[in-house]
Design an enzyme around this catalytic site. Structure first.
Site, PDB file in Angstrom:
ATOM      1  CB  SER A 676      -0.962   0.012   1.193  1.00 49.36           C
ATOM      2  OG  SER A 676      -0.253  -0.023   2.396  1.00 49.36           O
ATOM      3  CE  LYS A 719      -3.266   1.140   5.002  1.00 48.32           C
ATOM      4  NZ  LYS A 719      -3.144   0.685   3.621  1.00 48.32           N
TER       5      LYS A 719
END
Length: 770
Positions: A676, A719
């Protein structure tokens, strides 16, 4: 109207004192001690009345009965532990007119209740009936000294004194005594006393009958024991030992008391015959007996008769836990279906989330809501398959595994069984315990689970399994396939505030010996603790910080003799020290070659800065920061993507041949992996090559392909929370992750801007300062 007077007041807990009676009272509460000292200084008379609720520490007027007794304090002794013991004598009944509490002690205005001196034939009849019934009670109790009956007979001419003396000596509830103390009319008072005496005589007769029956039974048991001991002595003299025969008889008796499956009964009979043939001196004797006792103690036929109340279960779950909506919904759904179809199999739920979000504690609440027994087995660090399946009986010291042991401890075949920290299990030469769980958690197989030690099929299909883990990636796919995964996300600041106010604060006050009113802190203070002293996904550190503040407050209360402590934003450093997280890791200024990424870890989301330096060299790509293989490959893919777009990005095509590119992730001691950070690395490299600065107020996450496509990632909620905590309110994310925005808390979503992208060109356009 009786005489009125002003006296200090002493509330009694669990007792009632009558006029014409004396007592010794131990006094420990500060206000009560002060009231006693006040009465000693002014005439030695004090008003006593019982509390309605014995648990109340600081009673108000509504917490005590209106009618009590004015007493004379005759003698006071100070005990070593600060408690005062007073010898008092009841003088007369009185009614409380006014109640004043100045903080030091309680003062009351009282009015004497004049005794009813009515003397009719009906009153005389009631007096005699009460005395007769009291004599019956005295004969049954065997505890009343003879002088009491003398006092009762003296009171034959005064019904009021009779009521006082008799009621004072009865072993009844203090509420019943208070009722008689509070009745003014003499006839009504005597009738109430007679009813109470009837009730107490019945109870005493029943008590004596129970004692007689028990003693009779005990005498029988003692006789049998004596005869058995004689038989043992005779057998010993003859060289025979009957202990094994007795043990076998006990085992057979236990088999009659419970229902066992046929194959279990056959196995037990086989072992009992082995036991009969075994020499008592052989070590095998203890092994066989241990096995038989294990098999007999397992709940082969015992189930909880659970009563399904969906609304009550919902209340129980909401009472003990804030949030955790998905878990609660799943349990309520299961209960609803169970109400319609009682034979349905219980779900196997796996709760995955960072530490401190309530995975283990919610399991205890679920067991309470379902009214099931609760069993917990921690699997962290387990490496031996025998921990799950048990040891074979051929080994010395063999024992069943944790599953069968937990079922035995629960005492039923359908408990709620929590397998904690399943992702921390490991494999070695002793077997694979994770794979051993496959049979346990497979609904098609666990109805015939076989423990190596027991060696008999046990039905685990009615057990409700709850498994907890921090990282789903550490659980093998075959095991994951057998479980229903529920993700427990990190808490937002708003959720932490609710949890702290509604659950943690009262819990830590009680744990540190404080009353609710002794420590005060506002919402602003709790918010400051969350922001400046904790940086976590769950609430464990928050609980520790609140506990630390309460410990300091307790110290101040004890040493400085304070009644309460108020924690404010100004004095919080006195309790918790300097703030731990006053500054964020995020950069405050736009810089070349420095980009902020977002990552997900076992303990929640974190920001992941990426630094890139371009140096003269031979085209080497250096990736540092303890990166995993996936992340290194992602870095190479990012460089290839940039080379393919060099003309569009206005970068020299030969940049790769003439320069070395160093990509570094700070906090090099922390392992990092995953795809990611692809767009983050790409943006940082492009910035370093073009000299364009990267916006410091933007964070990003997304996987990159060689063609520049941005692919979806996991953990968007965690996140985004990490960016929110660090003060970054713009997040670039893959367009395919737009569906995950619904999971983000409203207060986070309201403050943040999420920009979905499909290609790296969109990312660069937003992130780079032109």
């Amino acid at each position: 109207m009786g005489k009125k007077s002003t006296l200090s007041f002493l509330p009694l807990r669990g007792m009632v004192l009558f006029p014409n009676n004396g007592a010794h009272i131990d006094i420990g509460r500060d206000k009560s001690v002060a009231a006693l000292e006040e009465c000693l200084a002014h005439g030695r008379q004090i008003m006593l009345s019982a509390q309605k609720d014995v648990e109340v520490e600081d009673p108000k007027r509504e917490d005590v009965y209106e009618i009590g007794t004015v007493c004379q304090v005759q003698h006071v002794t100070k005990l070593n532990n600060g408690i005062m013991r007073a010898q008092i004598e009841g003088l007369y009944r009185a009614r409380i007119l006014d109640f004043r509490d100045d903080g030091l002690f309680i003062e009351v205005d009282v009015e004497e209740i004049e005794e009813d001196k009515t003397d009719t034939k009906e009153i005389q009849a009631l007096i005699r009936a009460c005395i007769s019934k009291f004599e019956d009670w005295v004969k049954l109790s065997h505890k009343i000294p003879p002088e009491v009956m003398i006092a009762v007979n003296v009171a034959m001419d005064d019904g009021g004194i009779l009521c006082n003396v008799v009621t004072n000596h009865l072993n009844c509830k203090y509420q019943d005594k208070q009722e008689i103390l509070g009745i003014v009319d003499l006839k009504s008072r005597l009738e109430a006393l007679y009813k109470l005496l009837l009730q107490e005589v019945e109870i005493m007769e029943l008590e004596n009958k129970i004692v007689f029956d028990v003693n009779k039974q005990m005498n029988k048991i003692q006789k049998e024991y004596y005869l058995r001991e004689q038989i043992k002595a005779i057998n010993k003299e003859l060289g025979e030992d009957d202990e094994i025969a007795e043990a076998i008889e006990e085992y057979r008796q236990k088999m009659k008391e419970h229902t066992y499956p046929e194959y279990v009964t056959e196995a037990l009979e086989k072992e009992l015959k082995r036991l009969e043939r075994t020499n008592p001196a052989s070590p095998e004797m203890g092994v066989i007996q241990n096995y038989i006792e294990w098999v007999l103690d397992l709940p082969w036929d015992i189930e909880n008769q659970e009563t399904i109340d969906v609304k009550e279960a919902q209340k129980t779950l909401d009472k003990h836990h804030y949030g955790l909506t998905k878990v609660k919904e799943r349990i309520i759904e299961y209960l609803s279906i169970k109400a319609l179809s009682p034979d349905i199999k219980a779900p196997i739920v796996c709760l995955v989330g960072p530490p401190g979000v309530g995975k283990t504690s919610i399991a205890t609440s679920i067991a309470q809501a379902l009214k099931r027994k609760f069993v917990r087995a921690s699997l962290g660090g387990v490496r031996d398959e025998a921990e799950i399946r048990g040891h074979r009986r051929t080994y010395v010291g063999a024992m069943p595994g944790r599953i069968i042991e937990g079922i035995k401890n629960a005492g039923s075949k359908d408990p709620l069984f929590l397998l904690d920290e399943v992702d921390k299990m490991a494999s070695d030469y002793r077997g694979d315990p994770v794979s051993a769980l496959l049979e346990v958690l497979d609904p098609e197989q666990n109805s015939t689970f076989s423990d190596h030690y027991i060696g008999l099929a046990f039905d685990l299909s009615k057990v409700m399994w709850i498994i907890t883990a921090n990282d789903l990636g550490n659980i093998p796919r075959p095991l994951r396939d057998r479980m229903e995964i529920i993700m427990l996300p990190s808490y937002t600041e708003v959720e932490k505030m609710h949890i702290a106010k509604e659950y943690l604060l009262d819990k830590v006050k009680k744990a540190n010996g404080l009353k609710k009113s002794q420590v005060n802190m506002s919402d602003e203070v709790i918010s400051k603790i969350i922001e400046d002293y904790t940086r976590e996904a769950g609430v464990r550190e928050l609980e520790r910080q609140l506990s630390k503040a309460c410990r300091k407050a307790a110290y101040k209360i004890v040493t400085e003799k304070k009644k309460s402590v108020r924690i404010t934003k100004k004095n919080i450093t006195d309790f918790l020290g300097k703030a731990k997280y006053t500054e964020t890791k995020a950069e405050k200024e736009n810089q070349v070659g420095l980009c902020t990424g977002l990552a997900w870890t076992e303990v929640g989301g974190v920001i992941l800065p990426v630094e890139v330096a371009v140096l003269k060299g031979k085209g080497n790509l250096l990736l540092t920061g303890q990166l995993g293989d996936v992340m290194k490959e992602s870095g190479r893919a990012a460089l290839t993507c940039i080379r393919a777009r060099s003309e569009k990005l206005k970068i020299d095509e030969k940049f790769y041949e003439e320069n070395d590119i160093h990509v570094h992730f700070p906090e090099g001691a922390v392992p990092k992996d995953g795809p990611s950070a692809g767009i983050t690395m790409t943006t940082a490299i492009v910035s370093a090559l073009t000299g364009k600065k990267v916006r410091a107020d933007v964070a990003m996450t997304g996987e990159i392909t060689l063609r520049g496509k941005v692919l979806p990632i996991g953990g968007l909620k965690e996140k985004s929370l990490a960016a929110y905590r660090e003060g970054i309110y713009t997040v670039i994310m893959p367009k395919a992750n737009e569906r995950d925005l619904d999971e983000i808390a409203p207060e986070v979503k309201a403050k943040m801007k999420f920009i979905p992208v499909e290609t790296i060109d969109e990312v660069l356009k937003i992130a780079l300062v032109d």
